[in-house]
Design a protein around this motif. Structure first.
Motif, PDB file in Angstrom:
ATOM      1  N   ARG A  36      23.069 -11.236  52.209  1.00 33.39           N
ATOM      2  CA  ARG A  36      23.543  -9.858  52.329  1.00 33.39           C
ATOM      3  C   ARG A  36      25.006  -9.862  52.739  1.00 33.39           C
ATOM      4  O   ARG A  36      25.518 -10.820  53.306  1.00 33.39           O
TER       5      ARG A  36
ATOM      6  N   THR B 103      27.641  -7.007  54.685  1.00 33.92           N
ATOM      7  CA  THR B 103      27.702  -5.715  55.367  1.00 33.92           C
ATOM      8  C   THR B 103      29.089  -5.121  55.199  1.00 33.92           C
ATOM      9  O   THR B 103      30.102  -5.771  55.488  1.00 33.92           O
TER      10      THR B 103
ATOM     11  N   ARG C  28      27.853   1.987  58.119  1.00 30.94           N
ATOM     12  CA  ARG C  28      27.597   0.558  57.936  1.00 30.94           C
ATOM     13  C   ARG C  28      26.569   0.399  56.812  1.00 30.94           C
ATOM     14  O   ARG C  28      25.467   0.936  56.895  1.00 30.94           O
TER      15      ARG C  28
ATOM     16  N   SER D 270      24.426  -2.288  54.394  1.00 25.62           N
ATOM     17  CA  SER D 270      23.962  -3.645  54.106  1.00 25.62           C
ATOM     18  C   SER D 270      23.692  -3.751  52.611  1.00 25.62           C
ATOM     19  O   SER D 270      22.850  -3.023  52.079  1.00 25.62           O
TER      20      SER D 270
ATOM     21  N   GLN E 138      23.938   4.411  59.058  1.00 22.66           N
ATOM     22  CA  GLN E 138      23.797   3.152  58.336  1.00 22.66           C
ATOM     23  C   GLN E 138      22.991   3.381  57.068  1.00 22.66           C
ATOM     24  O   GLN E 138      22.250   4.352  56.935  1.00 22.66           O
TER      25      GLN E 138
ATOM     26  N   VAL F   6      21.430   1.057  53.281  1.00 22.10           N
ATOM     27  CA  VAL F   6      21.169  -0.235  52.651  1.00 22.10           C
ATOM     28  C   VAL F   6      21.198  -0.045  51.141  1.00 22.10           C
ATOM     29  O   VAL F   6      20.684   0.937  50.596  1.00 22.10           O
TER      30      VAL F   6
ATOM     31  N   ASN G 122      16.632 -10.549  58.836  1.00 20.71           N
ATOM     32  CA  ASN G 122      17.790 -10.381  59.704  1.00 20.71           C
ATOM     33  C   ASN G 122      17.512  -9.469  60.896  1.00 20.71           C
ATOM     34  O   ASN G 122      18.339  -9.371  61.793  1.00 20.71           O
TER      35      ASN G 122
END
Length: 796
Positions: free
Chosen positions: A105, A107, A129, A131, A182, A184, A568
Motif C-alpha cells: 500500500r 498512503t 489520508r 490508503s 480517511q 481507502v 496493517n
C-alpha cells in the motif's frame, strides 16, 4: 529568573490542558488574555514584580486555552470531517506530504479542495489520508511528490473511529495529526495526477530527493526475489527517513518489547547522533568550532526538510537549533530554556501536540536526563568504555518515561535499561554507514554494493539485540494503565528527591515513597473490575465479533477477537486489548474462538500475547492458517486447550454455559466455515444470552430441529445480520427481546441486510447495532436487563 521559558512553557501547557477540560468559546480566554496583559504592564512599571510575573504567567495560560479552543473549533467544524459518503467518492487536491510507503500500500496525504459523490460536487477543504492498495506491486507504482495536484477515487471512511467504553480510539489520533478524514482506494488506477504548468518549490524538490533516496535503498536492500523491501532495508529506511511503514510486524513488535522502538522513531537520539557525526567530521578536518555550529544548524534544517517535518523530528530539531543558536550567542545557554522554547513553539503551532504520546515522552525523557544525569553518572563513572555514561543516560531517560509507557502503551520494558547500552552506539554506526551509502551510491554503484552487506550485517546485529531478552518475560510485559494519581505521585516524589533535605531522614523517606509508587506502576496490583451478575459487552470492532463475558464474581471470558483482512491494522492490539486493560484485566480465564475467519480470529493473537490465558476453547481447527498458527504460538504452555462441541456445558457459580453447535465430527482440522461456528448459550438468574457466532440457516435448522433449549432474552445476531442467517423459524424458537448486531459501519462489507433488520423489527425485537451504537453492554439484573451503549455514554 534562571529559566523564564520553563515557567512560560508550563503555563502554556496548563492553559491548553484547561482548554481541553473546559472547552471554552475562544473569545473567553482571548478577553482574559488581553485583560491580564493590560494589567501586567502597570504592575511592572510600579515595580510590583511578583504581581507582574503572575499576570504574565496567567496570560500565557489563557493564550494556551484560547489556542486550544480555536484549534478544536476549527477541527470540529471542518467540512471534510462532516461528510457522510457511504461509498466511493472523488477528491481533488494537492499532496501536502510525500506518499508514505507500506507493505502492499501507499498512503497519500491530500489537502482536499473539493469532493464529488454520485456526480454532486461539494466544497470540502481539509486533510485527507488515503490508503492506496497495490498488494502485488513493488516498489510502489505511485511516484507522486509533495505539491502534486491529484484526483483520487476512494471509499470514504467514517471519521468517528471505534466506539468502546472509556476510549476515543483512532479518531483521537487523527485529531492530533490534524487529519480530518480517511479513505481507502482499491487500485492505483483510481489515482490520477492532474496536468498543470511546471512548478518548482522547495517542498517539491525535497520530495523528489526523498523519492530518490527511497529508490536507492530499494535497489540494494530488496528481498532476494525483489518482491518486497528486505527487513534490513525497512529498518534502514526508518532510521534515515523516519518511514516505518514497510517494517514487518515481527520487527516492530520485537523493538517494542525490547524498549528499543524509540531508536527507530527519528527523535532526539537521532538528531544527537547526526550532530555528533557531523561535528566529529568537521573537527577532524580542523574546521573552526563556532562556524561548525552554523554548518550543523544548516544541515539539521535540511535533514528536517528531508523527513518532512514529522512531529518527532520537529521537536528534536527545534531543540537542537535553539541550543546551537544559544551556543553561538552566549557560549553556555541554559539547557532548560532551550528545551522549553522548543515546547513553546510546537504547542503554539499545534496545541493538540500536548496530548500526543511522542511529545509527552520526548519532554519527560529530556527533562529527566537534564535533572538526574549529572547525579547518576558520577556513581557509574568507573565503568569502562563509557559504559557508565550510556547506562546513566538510559537509566535517567527511563526514570522520566516509565509511567508514561505504562499509562499510554500498557507496557513495562525493563529490558531497555540494558539493551540501550549496545544499541545506541550501534544505531549511530548504522546511521553513519547509511549516510555514507547514500553519498556513494549515485557516484559508484560498485562502492554502494560493497557497503550494503556491511550495513545489513549491522542491522541484523541490532535486531538480534532487540530479541536477546525475549526468553525473559519479566523484562518486558503488558499491564493495565496505572491510575493517574499514582502517575502524578511518582513524578512528585521523583522531583522531591532533588530537594535539599530540611529534616532528618527526609531523603530516605522521599526515596522510599518514590519506590512504592514505582512498584505500583510496574506491577499494577489492583484487581480487575468485578460484576455481581452476568455482564456481556459486544465490542465495536467494525466488521467482526469480539465479546467480553464477565461472570458473576471475577472470572472473564473473551469470545473472538475481531480482526480485519488488512494486516496493517491489528484490531486485537489497537481496539480489543485497550478495552480489556481499561477494565483492569490482566488475565482472561477463558478465550473462545468460534471459528477461524479473520474477522473473529486475527484479534485473538494480540490478546493471547498481552494477557494470561487460562483455557482456550475451539471446535474445529483451520487448515493452513498463518494467523491461527500465530495464535497457537502466542498461547502459553500452561494454557489448557479444550475442544467444545454440542452437549458440552460448564457451570461457574450461578452461570451455566452450554454449547449448542457444532456437532463433533471428523476431521477436526478443516477449512473454516461459518456453519462450523461454536454457538454458546449463557444463562444466569433465569435469563439467557445466545451468542450465535456466524451460523447460517442450515445450522439454525439443525439446532431447532433437535429440540435444544434455545429460548433467550438476548440474541447476538448470527453472521452480523446476514441474509443467510436469522431465519424466521430460528427467531421464533429463540424469541429474543433484544438483538445485538455486530457489523461494520456504512454497510461497506455488504453483510448486514435490510431484510433481516425488517424481520427483527416486525417481530418487535429491540435492535442494537455496533455500527450505530458502538459497544453494547448487557447486564443481567434480577428480574431483567440493564443495557447501555458507548454512543450514549461517550468518553469525557
Amino acid at each position: 529568573m534562571a529559566c523564564p521559558l520553563l515557567y512560560l512553557g508550563l503555563s502554556l501547557s496548563a492553559g491548553i490542558g484547561l482548554g481541553f477540560c473546559l472547552s471554552p468559546a475562544p473569545a473567553i480566554p482571548a478577553i482574559g488574555l488581553l485583560t491580564c496583559l493590560a494589567a501586567s504592564w502597570p504592575a511592572y512599571f510600579l515595580k510590583k514584580n511578583t504581581l507582574s510575573l503572575a499576570l504574565a504567567l496567567l496570560a500565557t495560560a489563557l493564550l494556551g486555552a484560547g489556542a486550544y479552543a480555536q484549534a478544536d473549533k476549527d477541527y470540529s467544524r471542518n467540512a471534510l470531517r462532516k461528510l457522510d459518503f457511504s461509498g466511493y467518492a472523488d477528491f481533488v487536491g494537492r499532496l501536502y506530504r510525500s506518499p508514505s510507503l507500506g507493505a502492499g500500500r501507499t498512503t497519500l496525504f491530500l489537502r482536499v479542495e473539493d469532493a464529488s459523490f454520485q456526480g454532486k460536487k461539494t466544497a470540502a477543504r481539509g486533510n485527507l489520508r488515503v490508503s492506496v492498495l497495490h498488494p502485488s506491486a513493488y516498489p510502489s507504482p505511485l511516484e507522486l511528490k509533495t505539491g502534486d495536484r491529484v484526483k483520487v477515487s476512494a471509499q470514504f471512511l467514517s471519521a468517528r473511529g471505534f466506539r468502546n467504553f472509556g476510549g476515543t480510539g483512532t479518531a483521537d489520533l487523527r485529531k492530533k495529526q490534524k487529519i480530518h478524514a480517511q479513505a481507502v482506494s482499491k487500485s492505483v488506477r483510481l489515482i490520477e495526477k492532474l496536468p498543470e504548468p511546471a512548478r518548482l518549490s522547495p517542498a517539491h524538490l525535497v520530495s523528489s530527493l526523498r523519492l530518490t533516496i527511497e529508490r536507492r535503498i530499494e535497489a540494494h536492500f530488496s528481498s532476494p526475489d525483489r518482491s518486497a523491501l528486505s527487513r534490513q532495508g525497512a529498518v534502514l529506511e526508518a532510521l534515515l527517513l523516519g518511514e516505518r511503514g514497510r517494517m514487518d510486524k515481527e520487527t516492530t513488535s520485537g523493538l517494542q518489547r525490547s524498549g528499543l522502538y524509540h531508536l527507530i522513531a527519528i527523535s532526539g537520539a537521532h538528531i544527537g547522533i547526526i550532530s555528533w557525526l557531523l561535528l566529529s567530521i568537521l573537527r577532524a578536518v580542523r574546521f573552526p568550532r563556532r562556524p561548525s555550529y552554523g554548518v550543523l544548524m544548516l544541515f539539521l534544517l535540511f535533514y528536517a526538510m528531508i523527513v518532512e517535518g514529522r512531529a518527532s523530528v520537529m521537536r528534536a530539531t527545534i531543540m537542537a537549533l535553539t541550543y546551537l543558536w544559544g551556543k553561538l550567542l552566549w557560549e553556555k545557554p541554559h539547557i532548560l530554556n532551550t528545551v522549553s522554547f522548543s515546547a513553546l513553539v510546537i504547542l503554539l503551532l499545534n496545541p493538540f501536540s500536548l496530548f500526543e504520546p511522542g511529545f509527552e515522552m520526548t519532554y519527560a525523557a529530556t527533562l529527566s536526563i537534564i535533572l538526574f544525569y549529572p547525579r547518576v553518572s558520577k556513581y557509574l563513572s568507573r565503568l569502562p568504555l563509557k559504559t557508565g555514561e550510556l547506562l546513566a543516560l538510559s537509566l535517567t531517560a527511563q526514570l522520566g518515561v516509565i509511567p508514561l509507557v505504562a499509562h499510554l502503551f500498557h507496557r513495562v520494558t525493563l529490558s531497555s535499561l540494558l539493551l540501550n547500552i549496545p544499541a545506541i552506539p550501534l544505531v549511530g554506526l548504522i546511521m553513519g554507514s547509511g549516510f555514507a551509502f547514500l553519498v556513494v551510491s549515485p557516484v559508484s554503484a560498485g562502492l554502494a554494493a560493497l557497503l550494503a552487506p556491511g550495513i545489513k550485517a549491522l542491522i541484523d546485529v541490532f535486531l538480534w539485540i532487540s530479541r536477546s531478552l525475549d526468553c525473559l518475560p519479566a523484562f518486558s510485559y503488558r499491564i493495565p494503565a496505572p491510575p493517574p494519581a499514582f502517575v502524578l505521585g511518582y513524578y512528585l516524589f521523583l522531583l522531591l528527591i532533588l530537594l535539599r533535605p530540611r529534616f532528618k531522614r527526609q531523603r530516605a523517606l522521599v526515596s522510599g515513597l518514590f519506590f512504592v509508587f514505582l512498584a505500583v506502576l510496574i506491577t499494577y496490583p489492583f484487581p480487575a473490575r468485578s460484576s455481581p451478575s452476568l455482564r456481556v459487552t459486544v465490542l465495536d470492532v467494525g466488521q467482526g465479533d469480539s465479546i467480553l463475558v464477565e461472570f458473576p464474581g471475577k472470572k472473564k471470558m473473551l469470545v473472538d477477537g475481531g480482526g480485519t483482512f488488512d494486516s496493517n491494522f491489528d484490531i486485537g492490539e489497537q481496539v480489543v486489548s485497550p478495552f480489556l486493560w481499561r477494565c483492569g484485566i490482566k488475565k482472561l480465564d477463558y478465550v473462545v474462538l468460534t471459528h477461524a475467519h479473520p474477522d473473529h480470529l486475527n484479534g485473538l493473537v494480540a490478546a493471547a500475547r498481552n494477557f494470561r490465558i487460562g483455557e482456550f476453547w475451539e471446535a474445529f481447527s483451520p487448515a493452513k492458517s498463518p494467523a491461527y498458527e500465530d495464535l497457537q504460538r502466542a498461547l502459553s504452555k500452561s494454557t489448557l486447550r479444550r475442544r467444545v462441541f454440542r452437549g458440552f456445558s460448564i457451570r461457574e457459580g450461578p452461570l451455566l454455559i452450554e454449547a449448542l453447535h457444532p456437532e463433533e465430527s471428523v476431521p477436526l482440522t478443516r477449512k473454516a466455515e461459518n456453519d462450523d461456528s461454536l454457538a454458546l448459550r449463557l444463562t444466569a438468574n433465569g435469563i439467557s444470552i445466545l451468542l450465535a457466532a456466524d451460523i447460517g440457516r442450515a445450522s439454525e435448522q439443525d439446532i431447532v430441529g433437535r429440540g435444544l433449549a434455545v429460548r433467550s432474552q438476548v440474541l447476538k445476531s448470527p453472521h452480523h445480520g446476514s441474509r443467510t442467517s436469522s431465519s424466521p423459524a430460528f427467531l421464533a424458537a429463540v424469541d429474543p427481546r433484544v438483538v445485538v448486531v455486530s457489523a461494520g459501519r456504512g454497510g461497506s462489507y455488504g453483510v448486514l441486510h435490510p431484510e433481516v433488520l425488517k424481520r427483527y423489527e416486525a417481530a418487535g425485537r429491540i435492535v442494537f447495532r455496533t455500527d450505530l451504537d458502538g459497544a453494547v453492554e448487557i447486564t443481567v439484573q434480577s428480574p431483567g436487563l440493564r443495557i447501555r451503549t458507548a454512543a450514549s455514554n461517550p468518553p469525557p
